[in-house]
Design an enzyme around this catalytic site. Sequence first.
Site, PDB file in Angstrom:
ATOM      1  N   GLU A  23     -18.762  11.970  29.950  1.00  0.00           N
ATOM      2  CA  GLU A  23     -19.893  11.309  29.298  1.00  0.00           C
ATOM      3  C   GLU A  23     -20.963  12.350  29.007  1.00  0.00           C
ATOM      4  O   GLU A  23     -21.297  13.153  29.875  1.00  0.00           O
ATOM      5  CB  GLU A  23     -20.519  10.236  30.197  1.00  0.00           C
ATOM      6  CG  GLU A  23     -19.711   9.004  30.428  1.00  0.00           C
ATOM      7  CD  GLU A  23     -20.452   8.003  31.327  1.00  0.00           C
ATOM      8  OE1 GLU A  23     -21.700   7.991  31.319  1.00  0.00           O
ATOM      9  OE2 GLU A  23     -19.774   7.244  32.042  1.00  0.00           O
TER      10      GLU A  23
ATOM     11  N   GLU B   7     -18.788   8.788  38.213  1.00  0.00           N
ATOM     12  CA  GLU B   7     -20.030   9.274  38.835  1.00  0.00           C
ATOM     13  C   GLU B   7     -20.039   8.955  40.328  1.00  0.00           C
ATOM     14  O   GLU B   7     -21.049   8.533  40.895  1.00  0.00           O
ATOM     15  CB  GLU B   7     -21.245   8.687  38.117  1.00  0.00           C
ATOM     16  CG  GLU B   7     -21.306   9.080  36.653  1.00  0.00           C
ATOM     17  CD  GLU B   7     -22.431   8.427  35.869  1.00  0.00           C
ATOM     18  OE1 GLU B   7     -23.211   7.673  36.480  1.00  0.00           O
ATOM     19  OE2 GLU B   7     -22.544   8.670  34.655  1.00  0.00           O
TER      20      GLU B   7
END
Length: 511
Positions: A297, A201
């Site tokens: 994810e 991320e």
Amino acid sequence: MKLPRSIFVLAACLLISNYAAKASGTPRPVNPNVSPEAKSLLDFLYSISGKYTLTGQHNYPNSKSRNSEFAARYIGKTPVIFSSDFGFAKDGDKDSYLARKDIVIEAIKEYKAGSIITLMWHAVPPTANEPVTFQPEPGKKVSPDSLASVQGQLTDQQFKDLLTPGTEIYNHWCTQVDSVAYYLKQLQDAHVPVLWRPYHEMNGDWFWWGGRRGQYGTAALYRQLFDRLVNFHKLNNLIWVWSVDRPSTPERQFVDYYPGNNYLDILSLDVYGNDFNQAYYDSLLSLSKGKPIALAEVGNPPAPEILAVQPDWLYYVTWAGMVRNTLKKQYDNLMSDNRVLNRDDSIFVNLTKPYRETCGLPPVTIPAKPKMDFSGNWALNEDKSVFDNMGISFFPDRMKIYQYDNDFIVQKSFVQEYTDDQVTTDTLTLDGKESKSELYNSPMVTTAFWSQDGDSLKIISKLTFNRGGRTMEMVTEQSWTLLNSGNSLAIQQVSNSFLGKRKATLYYDKK
């Protein structure tokens, strides 16, 4: 500023190389010394990209494979991708960094069983030592020079020093990276290829490594880690997975954090809240230049209708503790999609044979399908059932079933219009042996056995009785199947007797 001509020549060579690789269909690992196992795994992933989507499950560092095991039980299918994290937290915490030894052991076990391993690391900031917290402790005054949590920000000067060899913070960072490289080397020694997803991320600003653009930014840190692990530590079992979050703001556009095609094998996106925006997919796919893309994810897996318009998602990994964000009926719908592959699917077994052979491993073993358990109290659903012209006569209105190992006891209750309900008990074994009983004062022989693929129970009974001085037989064949996650029982029945041939489909609801 005028750039040297050599820079343009190098750029042109790299561009031609990338296009040649794409045109030939041959994956070029970013590490030219990649291990045979990792190269074969990447070959396999390229071969299924755009055709299939692999299932996956993340496991907290301190839980070994517990999350994956729960997912397998809940969904009824074993995820392909085994995901875990090298951790950062104190002893006893689900994210404990002390679980790394067990993670290596578990990863080797899962790899041999047929899983594909992906690992990440909520990296400790180079301003602190392990363990640290996830977020800054509330109410605690902390100097900006001594961040001791995964979330939070370094100062601009700290980040610049981090990218400058020889500085104190750079040297500390090297020590931290080396501590994780130690465990990755153990996996390399065990010939385990790893989908390695560092600094995930990275386009977000919530982790200390993320949200920085420009020369002294997150992409530069990613490249620095690549150099440390590949060139310094000679880790050749890693397939490099670049990881971003959704580009929800202009500051989070993928391209600003892209380290370059020479530093990644797979591009991945994290998606929560079912936010499978088509623009995210299109943007990542465009940036990939033919390399695979994945959902590293998710809180919910992409539904079949999403995969229909976003077919290039190579795999998805459900985050730990979020399996039940998706209902069982939704999983049933997803798992019935031919594009979705689980570890216990025969297509996955066949497709991975060459890869497993390169790794010196036998084909993945499909575990025996667990036998259905019909135990419980059941009531006939008259509205849903399908009867012949004799209606519901001679069919049990209620059943109480006890099933244990090979024993099968069925207590049936038949409605009688002129007297009390009739209750019978059939005691069977599920191995095809004959069981003798009586029905309507006549002898009956019954055999019960599982279908060849184990997805239904077959029961055949033969009732012998006298009618007008003649001996007659009534043969009934039944096929029992559980539906609706075991809450519905369907019985398809065909019988023949002096009354003629009867055919019915009975549905019972669990009470």
